[in-house]
Design a protein around this motif. Structure first.
Motif, PDB file in Angstrom:
ATOM      1  N   GLU A 164       0.598  -1.257   0.245  1.00 36.46           N
ATOM      2  CA  GLU A 164       0.003  -0.051   0.077  1.00 36.46           C
ATOM      3  C   GLU A 164       0.871   1.297  -0.034  1.00 36.46           C
ATOM      4  OE1 GLU A 164      -3.509   1.945   2.714  1.00 36.46           O
ATOM      5  OE2 GLU A 164      -2.820  -0.098   3.070  1.00 36.46           O
ATOM      6  N   TYR A 165       1.983   1.298   0.626  1.00 41.10           N
ATOM      7  CA  TYR A 165       2.888   2.399   0.794  1.00 41.10           C
ATOM      8  C   TYR A 165       3.443   2.659  -0.567  1.00 41.10           C
ATOM      9  CZ  TYR A 165       7.253   4.916   1.701  1.00 41.10           C
ATOM     10  OH  TYR A 165       8.177   5.793   1.679  1.00 41.10           O
ATOM     11  N   HIS A 166       3.896   1.578  -1.170  1.00 37.08           N
ATOM     12  CA  HIS A 166       4.514   1.648  -2.607  1.00 37.08           C
ATOM     13  C   HIS A 166       3.483   2.149  -3.480  1.00 37.08           C
ATOM     14  CE1 HIS A 166       7.314  -1.594  -1.666  1.00 37.08           C
ATOM     15  NE2 HIS A 166       7.994  -0.436  -1.109  1.00 37.08           N
ATOM     16  N   LEU A 167       2.059   1.882  -3.487  1.00 36.19           N
ATOM     17  CA  LEU A 167       1.197   2.214  -4.262  1.00 36.19           C
ATOM     18  C   LEU A 167       0.932   3.843  -4.133  1.00 36.19           C
ATOM     19  CD1 LEU A 167      -1.042   1.800  -6.413  1.00 36.19           C
ATOM     20  CD2 LEU A 167      -2.491   1.259  -4.359  1.00 36.19           C
ATOM     21  N   ILE A 168       0.902   4.066  -2.921  1.00 36.94           N
ATOM     22  CA  ILE A 168       0.644   5.764  -2.930  1.00 36.94           C
ATOM     23  C   ILE A 168       1.665   6.459  -3.072  1.00 36.94           C
ATOM     24  CG2 ILE A 168       0.326   7.302  -0.892  1.00 36.94           C
ATOM     25  CD1 ILE A 168      -1.255   5.235   0.714  1.00 36.94           C
ATOM     26  N   TRP A 169       3.016   5.936  -3.012  1.00 34.37           N
ATOM     27  CA  TRP A 169       4.149   6.503  -3.372  1.00 34.37           C
ATOM     28  C   TRP A 169       4.145   6.729  -4.807  1.00 34.37           C
ATOM     29  CZ3 TRP A 169       8.788   4.614  -5.502  1.00 34.37           C
ATOM     30  CH2 TRP A 169       9.910   5.584  -5.577  1.00 34.37           C
ATOM     31  N   ILE A 170       4.206   5.773  -5.634  1.00 36.52           N
ATOM     32  CA  ILE A 170       4.042   5.918  -7.045  1.00 36.52           C
ATOM     33  C   ILE A 170       2.913   6.708  -7.662  1.00 36.52           C
ATOM     34  CG2 ILE A 170       3.697   4.358  -9.299  1.00 36.52           C
ATOM     35  CD1 ILE A 170       5.187   1.879  -7.702  1.00 36.52           C
ATOM     36  N   THR A 171       1.693   6.493  -7.005  1.00 34.00           N
ATOM     37  CA  THR A 171       0.663   7.388  -7.468  1.00 34.00           C
ATOM     38  C   THR A 171       0.957   8.796  -7.400  1.00 34.00           C
ATOM     39  OG1 THR A 171      -1.006   5.570  -6.770  1.00 34.00           O
ATOM     40  CG2 THR A 171      -1.663   7.925  -7.136  1.00 34.00           C
ATOM     41  N   SER A 172       1.571   9.272  -6.128  1.00 34.28           N
ATOM     42  CA  SER A 172       1.897  10.634  -5.814  1.00 34.28           C
ATOM     43  C   SER A 172       2.862  11.173  -6.956  1.00 34.28           C
ATOM     44  CB  SER A 172       2.405  10.905  -4.379  1.00 34.28           C
ATOM     45  OG  SER A 172       1.560  10.173  -3.338  1.00 34.28           O
ATOM     46  N   ASP A 173       3.873  10.399  -7.161  1.00 34.54           N
ATOM     47  CA  ASP A 173       4.976  10.574  -8.139  1.00 34.54           C
ATOM     48  C   ASP A 173       4.209  10.968  -9.509  1.00 34.54           C
ATOM     49  OD1 ASP A 173       6.905  10.407  -6.384  1.00 34.54           O
ATOM     50  OD2 ASP A 173       7.792   8.878  -7.173  1.00 34.54           O
ATOM     51  N   LEU A 174       3.252  10.059 -10.299  1.00 37.82           N
ATOM     52  CA  LEU A 174       2.760  10.022 -11.212  1.00 37.82           C
ATOM     53  C   LEU A 174       1.919  11.573 -11.256  1.00 37.82           C
ATOM     54  CD1 LEU A 174       1.574   6.546 -12.046  1.00 37.82           C
ATOM     55  CD2 LEU A 174       3.563   7.735 -13.188  1.00 37.82           C
ATOM     56  N   ILE A 175       1.121  11.756 -10.088  1.00 43.94           N
ATOM     57  CA  ILE A 175       0.247  13.020 -10.292  1.00 43.94           C
ATOM     58  C   ILE A 175       1.212  14.149 -10.278  1.00 43.94           C
ATOM     59  CG2 ILE A 175      -1.139  14.320  -8.787  1.00 43.94           C
ATOM     60  CD1 ILE A 175      -2.404  11.929  -7.711  1.00 43.94           C
ATOM     61  N   SER A 176       2.309  14.095  -9.632  1.00 46.01           N
ATOM     62  CA  SER A 176       3.395  15.255  -9.531  1.00 46.01           C
ATOM     63  C   SER A 176       3.929  15.560 -11.102  1.00 46.01           C
ATOM     64  CB  SER A 176       4.525  15.071  -8.541  1.00 46.01           C
ATOM     65  OG  SER A 176       3.742  15.020  -7.343  1.00 46.01           O
ATOM     66  N   PHE A 177       4.041  14.546 -11.730  1.00 46.70           N
ATOM     67  CA  PHE A 177       4.580  14.564 -13.217  1.00 46.70           C
ATOM     68  C   PHE A 177       3.512  15.146 -14.022  1.00 46.70           C
ATOM     69  CE2 PHE A 177       5.091  12.333 -17.176  1.00 46.70           C
ATOM     70  CZ  PHE A 177       6.273  12.990 -17.501  1.00 46.70           C
ATOM     71  N   LEU A 178       2.362  14.730 -13.823  1.00 50.05           N
ATOM     72  CA  LEU A 178       1.450  15.208 -14.824  1.00 50.05           C
ATOM     73  C   LEU A 178       0.955  16.765 -14.596  1.00 50.05           C
ATOM     74  CD1 LEU A 178      -1.195  12.374 -14.639  1.00 50.05           C
ATOM     75  CD2 LEU A 178       0.310  12.834 -16.769  1.00 50.05           C
ATOM     76  N   VAL A 179       1.018  16.902 -13.469  1.00 44.93           N
ATOM     77  CA  VAL A 179       0.902  18.578 -12.933  1.00 44.93           C
ATOM     78  C   VAL A 179       2.079  19.262 -13.541  1.00 44.93           C
ATOM     79  CG1 VAL A 179       0.772  20.403 -11.199  1.00 44.93           C
ATOM     80  CG2 VAL A 179      -0.412  18.124 -10.907  1.00 44.93           C
ATOM     81  N   ILE A 180       3.188  18.883 -13.486  1.00 40.27           N
ATOM     82  CA  ILE A 180       4.532  19.652 -13.987  1.00 40.27           C
ATOM     83  C   ILE A 180       4.368  19.765 -15.340  1.00 40.27           C
ATOM     84  CG2 ILE A 180       6.896  19.413 -14.425  1.00 40.27           C
ATOM     85  CD1 ILE A 180       7.056  18.433 -11.506  1.00 40.27           C
ATOM     86  N   VAL A 181       4.070  18.651 -16.422  1.00 45.95           N
ATOM     87  CA  VAL A 181       3.876  18.871 -17.686  1.00 45.95           C
ATOM     88  C   VAL A 181       2.703  19.464 -18.011  1.00 45.95           C
ATOM     89  CG1 VAL A 181       3.293  17.201 -19.554  1.00 45.95           C
ATOM     90  CG2 VAL A 181       4.901  16.531 -17.861  1.00 45.95           C
ATOM     91  N   GLY A 182       1.590  19.319 -17.250  1.00 43.24           N
ATOM     92  CA  GLY A 182       0.546  20.048 -17.732  1.00 43.24           C
ATOM     93  C   GLY A 182       0.720  21.959 -17.585  1.00 43.24           C
ATOM     94  N   VAL A 183       1.509  22.185 -16.663  1.00 39.64           N
ATOM     95  CA  VAL A 183       2.053  23.682 -16.499  1.00 39.64           C
ATOM     96  C   VAL A 183       2.938  23.921 -17.644  1.00 39.64           C
ATOM     97  CG1 VAL A 183       3.335  25.328 -15.030  1.00 39.64           C
ATOM     98  CG2 VAL A 183       1.602  23.671 -13.815  1.00 39.64           C
ATOM     99  N   PHE A 184       3.979  23.281 -17.912  1.00 36.06           N
ATOM    100  CA  PHE A 184       4.514  23.438 -19.179  1.00 36.06           C
ATOM    101  C   PHE A 184       3.907  23.620 -20.537  1.00 36.06           C
ATOM    102  CE2 PHE A 184       7.195  21.980 -22.632  1.00 36.06           C
ATOM    103  CZ  PHE A 184       8.468  22.592 -22.458  1.00 36.06           C
ATOM    104  N   ILE A 185       2.888  22.713 -20.561  1.00 39.59           N
ATOM    105  CA  ILE A 185       2.177  22.872 -21.930  1.00 39.59           C
ATOM    106  C   ILE A 185       1.359  24.256 -21.847  1.00 39.59           C
ATOM    107  CG2 ILE A 185       0.217  21.960 -23.198  1.00 39.59           C
ATOM    108  CD1 ILE A 185       1.182  19.092 -22.365  1.00 39.59           C
ATOM    109  N   PHE A 186       0.793  24.480 -20.732  1.00 42.58           N
ATOM    110  CA  PHE A 186      -0.007  25.924 -20.508  1.00 42.58           C
ATOM    111  C   PHE A 186       0.959  27.151 -20.744  1.00 42.58           C
ATOM    112  CE2 PHE A 186      -1.390  29.451 -17.702  1.00 42.58           C
ATOM    113  CZ  PHE A 186      -2.658  29.395 -18.509  1.00 42.58           C
ATOM    114  N   GLN A 187       2.065  27.021 -20.043  1.00 40.13           N
ATOM    115  CA  GLN A 187       2.828  28.276 -20.541  1.00 40.13           C
ATOM    116  C   GLN A 187       3.259  28.190 -21.850  1.00 40.13           C
ATOM    117  OE1 GLN A 187       3.512  30.465 -18.334  1.00 40.13           O
ATOM    118  NE2 GLN A 187       3.109  30.034 -16.607  1.00 40.13           N
TER     119      GLN A 187
END
Length: 313
Positions: free
Chosen positions: A232-255
């Protein structure tokens, strides 16, 4: 530890400096081994003030006035007195300090200690005998003692030596080793466990008992505090990393999209656009400067400049 006149007492350190006021009462003897003092001298020492001054567990402030005064006037504790307090409902891990060779009870202090324990009336099954010295004698005199070892050996070898319990530092044993010892019918006590989260982890690992300096904290933990399974810890850790990656890519595309919508201008267009907003006098002056600049760039001599000026430029 056994005093110079043969009285077993409780003392963790080799000297009395840390936990008593020996430096004030017997300054010339402060660095002597604690066993080289007679009991009458030990009774003169205060063994409570250091605790209130250092407050190692941050509990001194919670004491009532009466409890504070009682703690401040504690003396060195006899083994006999301690056994009288705990004999009905507490287990005891018993270990010894090596006495100096000049001590008068150097060869018999174990016998004296055994006699004191047996005379107290404590159940033999409640005593865990840790020292390796004189085990054979102890088995004969007190067969009910739990023979305990501080060495991490193979389970089969420990059973052959008659060991039924281990007393180990918690950093020196793994969960797998705890399970192996348990399967071999060997109980494990781990020290020194002071944090509730660590206590909970060891509890979940199947450790039956621990030694702690913070019993006042651990007794408030009736069951293991919430722990997250590794998957469960690994799942939450990987999910958090994926969400962070998508947010960063989204901000880059918007800019990138936002910057791409801005038209580019050359300096002349910017100057002329700014000039439209100025007064007519400012515009006239700016146009004259631009014309004069173009003439300077296109004319190589002052005669040509004069000729151009005469013709109305």
């Amino acid at each position: 530890v056994c005093s110079y006149d043969g009285v077993p007492f409780l003392m963790h350190d080799k000297t009395l400096r840390r936990t008593t006021n020996v430096e004030q009462v017997f300054p010339e003897r402060a660095y002597e081994h604690c066993s080289m003092f007679n009991w009458t001298d030990l009774e003169k020492l205060n063994a409570g003030e250091w605790f209130l001054q250092n407050d190692p567990f941050w509990t001194a402030g919670s004491l009532s006035r009466a409890d504070y005064l009682e703690a401040a006037n504690q003396s060195v504790c006899k083994l006999e007195d301690m056994l009288e307090v705990i004999k009905d409902n507490t287990s005891l891990i018993l270990n010894f300090q090596d006495l100096p060779a000049a001590h008068p009870y150097y060869s018999t202090y174990i016998n004296i200690t055994l006699e004191t324990i047996l005379a107290s009336g404590i159940r033999q099954q409640a005593v865990m005998w840790l020292p390796d010295t004189e085990r054979q004698l102890v088995r004969q005199v007190a067969p009910g003692f739990q023979q305990t070892s501080g060495l991490k050996l193979e389970a089969q070898r420990l059973r052959e030596k008659g060991i039924v319990k281990l007393n180990l530092r918690y950093t020196k044993v793994t969960n797998e080793e705890v399970r192996d010892y348990t399967m071999a019918n060997l109980s494990v006590n781990l020290y020194t466990v002071n944090e509730p989260w660590l206590f909970s982890i060891l509890w979940c690992a199947g450790v039956p008992s621990v030694t702690s300096d913070s019993a006042h904290l651990l007794r408030k933990v009736p069951f293991p505090i919430w722990l997250m399974p590794p998957d469960e810890y690994h799942l939450i850790w990987i999910t958090s990393d994926l969400i962070s990656f998508l947010v960063i890519v989204g901000v880059f595309i918007f800019q990138k999209w936002r910057l791409g919508s801005i038209r580019t201008y050359n300096p002349e267009q910017i100057m002329l656009s700014a000039a439209v907003r100025r007064s007519s006098q400012d515009v006239k002056i700016m146009k004259e400067k631009l014309i004069f600049s173009e003439i300077n760039n296109g004319v190589e001599s002052t005669d040509e400049l004069s000729f151009c000026s005469e013709n109305g430029f």
